[in-house]
Structure formats: C-alpha cells, structure tokens
Design a protein around this motif. Structure first.
Motif, PDB file in Angstrom:
ATOM      1  N   ILE A 177      37.316  36.702  49.603  1.00 49.46           N
ATOM      2  CA  ILE A 177      38.344  35.665  49.484  1.00 49.46           C
ATOM      3  C   ILE A 177      39.744  36.208  49.759  1.00 49.46           C
ATOM      4  N   SER A 178      39.907  37.522  49.810  1.00 48.32           N
ATOM      5  CA  SER A 178      41.254  38.096  49.897  1.00 48.32           C
ATOM      6  C   SER A 178      41.993  37.665  51.156  1.00 48.32           C
ATOM      7  N   ALA A 179      41.288  37.456  52.258  1.00 51.63           N
ATOM      8  CA  ALA A 179      41.951  37.063  53.505  1.00 51.63           C
ATOM      9  C   ALA A 179      42.723  35.766  53.343  1.00 51.63           C
ATOM     10  N   ASN A 180      42.184  34.831  52.552  1.00 46.71           N
ATOM     11  CA  ASN A 180      42.888  33.570  52.322  1.00 46.71           C
ATOM     12  C   ASN A 180      44.198  33.801  51.577  1.00 46.71           C
ATOM     13  N   HIS A 181      44.194  34.749  50.648  1.00 52.38           N
ATOM     14  CA  HIS A 181      45.416  35.094  49.930  1.00 52.38           C
ATOM     15  C   HIS A 181      46.423  35.763  50.866  1.00 52.38           C
ATOM     16  N   PHE A 182      45.960  36.747  51.632  1.00 50.16           N
ATOM     17  CA  PHE A 182      46.869  37.460  52.528  1.00 50.16           C
ATOM     18  C   PHE A 182      47.542  36.496  53.505  1.00 50.16           C
ATOM     19  N   GLY A 184      43.799  40.712  34.516  1.00 41.69           N
ATOM     20  CA  GLY A 184      44.959  39.872  34.228  1.00 41.69           C
ATOM     21  C   GLY A 184      45.733  40.356  33.017  1.00 41.69           C
ATOM     22  N   ILE A 185      45.028  40.786  31.981  1.00 40.10           N
ATOM     23  CA  ILE A 185      45.688  41.278  30.765  1.00 40.10           C
ATOM     24  C   ILE A 185      46.497  42.531  31.065  1.00 40.10           C
ATOM     25  N   LEU A 186      45.945  43.440  31.879  1.00 36.00           N
ATOM     26  CA  LEU A 186      46.691  44.644  32.251  1.00 36.00           C
ATOM     27  C   LEU A 186      47.954  44.286  33.033  1.00 36.00           C
ATOM     28  N   ALA A 187      47.845  43.318  33.930  1.00 40.19           N
ATOM     29  CA  ALA A 187      49.014  42.899  34.711  1.00 40.19           C
ATOM     30  C   ALA A 187      50.073  42.279  33.801  1.00 40.19           C
ATOM     31  N   ALA A 188      49.638  41.427  32.881  1.00 43.14           N
ATOM     32  CA  ALA A 188      50.586  40.782  31.962  1.00 43.14           C
ATOM     33  C   ALA A 188      51.307  41.825  31.118  1.00 43.14           C
ATOM     34  N   ARG A 189      50.576  42.793  30.602  1.00 41.62           N
ATOM     35  CA  ARG A 189      51.200  43.838  29.786  1.00 41.62           C
ATOM     36  C   ARG A 189      52.175  44.686  30.584  1.00 41.62           C
ATOM     37  N   ALA A 190      51.989  44.702  31.914  1.00 38.14           N
ATOM     38  CA  ALA A 190      52.920  45.421  32.779  1.00 38.14           C
ATOM     39  C   ALA A 190      54.094  44.536  33.188  1.00 38.14           C
ATOM     40  N   GLY A 191      54.138  43.311  32.644  1.00 40.52           N
ATOM     41  CA  GLY A 191      55.244  42.411  32.922  1.00 40.52           C
ATOM     42  C   GLY A 191      55.122  41.642  34.217  1.00 40.52           C
ATOM     43  N   LYS A 192      53.908  41.545  34.762  1.00 44.05           N
ATOM     44  CA  LYS A 192      53.697  40.853  36.032  1.00 44.05           C
ATOM     45  C   LYS A 192      53.118  39.455  35.789  1.00 44.05           C
ATOM     46  N   HIS A 193      53.554  38.491  36.588  1.00 41.52           N
ATOM     47  CA  HIS A 193      52.891  37.195  36.591  1.00 41.52           C
ATOM     48  C   HIS A 193      51.477  37.372  37.118  1.00 41.52           C
ATOM     49  N   VAL A 194      50.553  36.509  36.679  1.00 36.89           N
ATOM     50  CA  VAL A 194      49.132  36.662  36.996  1.00 36.89           C
ATOM     51  C   VAL A 194      48.653  35.459  37.801  1.00 36.89           C
ATOM     52  N   ILE A 195      48.037  35.738  38.949  1.00 41.68           N
ATOM     53  CA  ILE A 195      47.430  34.711  39.798  1.00 41.68           C
ATOM     54  C   ILE A 195      45.944  35.037  39.866  1.00 41.68           C
ATOM     55  N   SER A 196      45.129  34.283  39.145  1.00 45.14           N
ATOM     56  CA  SER A 196      43.699  34.590  39.047  1.00 45.14           C
ATOM     57  C   SER A 196      42.879  33.667  39.935  1.00 45.14           C
ATOM     58  N   GLU A 197      42.001  34.262  40.731  1.00 49.44           N
ATOM     59  CA  GLU A 197      41.018  33.450  41.442  1.00 49.44           C
ATOM     60  C   GLU A 197      40.106  32.772  40.424  1.00 49.44           C
ATOM     61  N   LYS A 198      39.410  31.753  40.881  1.00 52.43           N
ATOM     62  CA  LYS A 198      38.454  31.057  40.023  1.00 52.43           C
ATOM     63  C   LYS A 198      37.196  31.895  39.865  1.00 52.43           C
ATOM     64  N   PRO A 199      36.459  31.727  38.784  1.00 54.43           N
ATOM     65  CA  PRO A 199      36.950  31.202  37.517  1.00 54.43           C
ATOM     66  C   PRO A 199      37.827  32.248  36.857  1.00 54.43           C
ATOM     67  N   MET A 200      38.712  31.812  35.959  1.00 50.20           N
ATOM     68  CA  MET A 200      39.630  32.756  35.320  1.00 50.20           C
ATOM     69  C   MET A 200      38.904  33.749  34.420  1.00 50.20           C
ATOM     70  N   ALA A 201      37.673  33.388  34.018  1.00 50.23           N
ATOM     71  CA  ALA A 201      36.858  34.218  33.136  1.00 50.23           C
ATOM     72  C   ALA A 201      35.453  33.632  33.167  1.00 50.23           C
ATOM     73  N   ALA A 228      47.876  39.160  42.232  1.00 48.29           N
ATOM     74  CA  ALA A 228      46.783  38.237  42.551  1.00 48.29           C
ATOM     75  C   ALA A 228      45.465  38.954  42.309  1.00 48.29           C
ATOM     76  N   ILE A 229      44.600  38.325  41.527  1.00 51.82           N
ATOM     77  CA  ILE A 229      43.354  38.963  41.098  1.00 51.82           C
ATOM     78  C   ILE A 229      42.179  38.299  41.815  1.00 51.82           C
ATOM     79  N   ALA A 230      41.527  39.069  42.694  1.00 50.94           N
ATOM     80  CA  ALA A 230      40.402  38.556  43.472  1.00 50.94           C
ATOM     81  C   ALA A 230      39.191  39.473  43.328  1.00 50.94           C
ATOM     82  N   THR A 231      39.051  40.030  42.142  1.00 52.54           N
ATOM     83  CA  THR A 231      37.933  40.912  41.811  1.00 52.54           C
ATOM     84  C   THR A 231      36.745  40.072  41.328  1.00 52.54           C
TER      85      THR A 231
END
Length: 342
Positions: free
Chosen positions: A11-16, A78-95, A66-69
C-alpha cells in the motif's frame, strides 16, 4: 509538513504518490525491516531510508509518521510515534483489538498529537454523492444496506509475507481486505445494534477466514448484509454498496465502489446531473482516495479542518469487525457496543 513512512509494502505506493501530489506535504524518510524495500523506496523518492523504526524517529526530520506496517503492529508503531511528538497516520485497520486501539488513542491524546486513520473509500466521489443524499434525507426511511466484496487473493499473495492471514498481525477477509466496506456500512447507515455472522477458511492456507457473511441490525431499524470472499475466480469482480430506502435506491459498484450503477430518487436534486461525472476507473482496488485524505490531514494540522477519520472514528468500524468475529466464533447474535476486552 514533512511525513516519514514506515512499511514500504503493497500500500505504500499510494501514500508516496498522494504525498507527492499534495502541495504543502513532503516525504522526508522511509523505513522497512526489509532492507531492499527500504532502499528501493528511499532511492525512488530520494529520501533517507532506515531499517530501524526507532532510529528513524530519532534521526528523520518529520512532523508526522504514516504507518503502513502489518495491521497488528499499527498500535505499537503509532504509540512510539506519538511519544516522539509526531502526528500519526495509520493505515486501516488502526489495530486488531479494541484494547490496543484504545491504547493508541490514549497515547496520541496524552502527547497532544493528531491520530488519523486512513479510510480513503469514504472520499470516493461516488461515495460522497451517497453521503450527501443521505444528509439531505433523500432516501427517507432506510430499509436495507448491502455491501459485496468479491475479490481474489491467491495463495501466492498470502505466501509473500508470513504475517498475512494470521490472527496476531492481520486477521482475515473482514479485518483486512473488506474493512473499508465494513466501515462504509456503519458510516453511511449509522450505528449497528447487533450482528450475526458466519466465516470460513475454505481454500487458502491461512489462520483467519477467506470468506464470510454477516447480517446487521441497525439502530434506525434498517437491516444490512455484508458478503465477503477472497476466492473469486479468476480476478477481482466487485466491491459494491447498495442502499435501499422508501424514497431512493442507489448502488455504487465497480471493483472499488468507483461507479454509480443505479441512482433513483422520488424527488429530483441538482446532484443527479453529476452521476456520470463522478465515475472513475482506478488502476487498483485502492482507488483514488489517499490524495484527498492527505489534503485533509494537512488542513487539520494547519487548524483549518476536522479529521475525516480520527482514532475514535476508526475504532467504530474495528468494533463492528470484532463483533462479526465474535458472532462467527460463538454462533450467537452479538450486541454492540461490545462488552469485555476484545
């Protein structure tokens, strides 16, 4: 706004491409645990590439991640990104569990960052037409909603990565491939009161389901049916949504809810003239929704808009999917909201 992406797979190509097309956004770094994928993406988009996510969070110049893992890793990343002060963009599903979804929402709240969950099909021009008709009351009382996902995922697709089709990291046809369509059911028709479902693993060597069906009862009295399979021969056939009300009937079809196939209402409206214009032919089932999604992300962070889908919005469709799985496991009708730790 600078965006780093983790997970350089399918899915990463769609994000790029979406980031590249939105003025005001810039891809600043990429990361993947597979070195060849990370290097390829980094060289293609001329940005630094990493194989360590933690290292990217420290060294990359970024405002959002942007999380596409694999799906099961979205909350932790996402939690690691948030703790680093970054906004989080999660692909579906979020969990893939409500507990981990809630942990991700809390981490973003605590850090004061935005959490966006990608639900790009909501932004298809065809789906937006249906949403406007609903908001205007053109359907009247709703009777029946149906979504059909007849796609093809051969065994070779699942064999490409060991996490695919597993309960720990992926889930099955409902959680992964059809999650956008489950989301459309609850977003367009409204809250679900209960669900009863059957799932099966009939032709793919995976832990989760390759086929399933669910019957929904909505709080507004309407009924709904979700029909999903990854076994369609020989290729993707249909990704559709049909809505029937007392004063209107609409079917949005194609392979990815990209074409209005039926549009009939008792009362005329200026939108009726746009039915043919909004039809598209996307190159894949992912459609064209990532670009408008990222435009919304940019406007939200600038303080100009509210999120199209935030963490709490993404949680709603996850809860419905987990209700479907609970019903299939127990053989019982499952009321929503869910009770207990799922």
């Amino acid at each position: 706004m600078r965006i780093a992406l983790v997970g350089c797979g399918r899915i990463s190509a769609n994000h790029f491409e979406a980031i590249d097309r939105v003025e005001g956004l810039e891809l600043s770094a990429v990361c993947d645990s597979v070195e060849a994928r990370a290097r390829e993406a980094g060289e293609r988009w001329q940005v630094p590439w990493f194989t360590s996510y933690e290292k990217m969070l420290v060294e990359a110049d970024c405002d959002a991640v942007a999380i596409a893992t694999p799906s099961g890793l979205h909350p932790a990343h996402g939690i690691l990104a948030a703790r680093a002060g970054k906004h989080v963009i999660s692909e579906k599903p979020m969990a893939i569990t409500l507990a981990s979804a809630d942990a991700l929402v809390k981490a973003c709240d605590d850090a004061g960052v935005h959490l966006f969950v990608v639900k790009q099909n909501r932004l298809n021009a065809t789906v937006q037409m249906v949403k406007r008709a609903l908001d205007k009351g053109r359907f009247g009382r709703l009777f029946l909603a149906n979504t059909t996902v007849h796609w093809s995922r051969p065994q070779s697709y699942y064999d490409q990565a060991p996490w695919r089709g597993t309960w720990e990291f992926d889930g099955g046809a409902f959680m992964n491939q059809a999650s956008h369509y489950v989301d459309l059911m609850q977003w367009l028709v409204g809250p679900v009161e209960s669900v009863i479902a059957k799932t099966a693993t009939m032709a793919r060597k995976i832990e989760a389901e390759d086929t399933g069906a669910a019957v929904l009862k909505f709080r507004n009295g309407a009924l709904g049916v979700i029909e999903v399979t990854m076994l369609t021969y020989p290729k993707n056939l249909e990704g559709s949504f049909t809505l029937i009300g007392e004063k209107g009937t609409v079917k949005v079809g194609g392979t990815a809810v990209n074409r209005i196939e039926h549009w009939a209402f008792a009362d005329a409206d200026p939108d009726d003239a746009d039915v043919e214009r909004v039809n598209t032919d996307p190159p894949s089932v992912y459609g064209f929704g990532h670009e408008p999604y990222y435009r919304n992300v940019l406007r939200v962070i600038r303080g100009e808009a509210v999120p199209d889908t935030d963490g709490r919005g993404g949680r709603k469709s996850l809860e419905l999917i987990l209700g479907i799985y609970e019903s299939a496991k127990t053989g019982r009708e499952v009321p929503l909201p869910l009770r207990g730790a799922l």
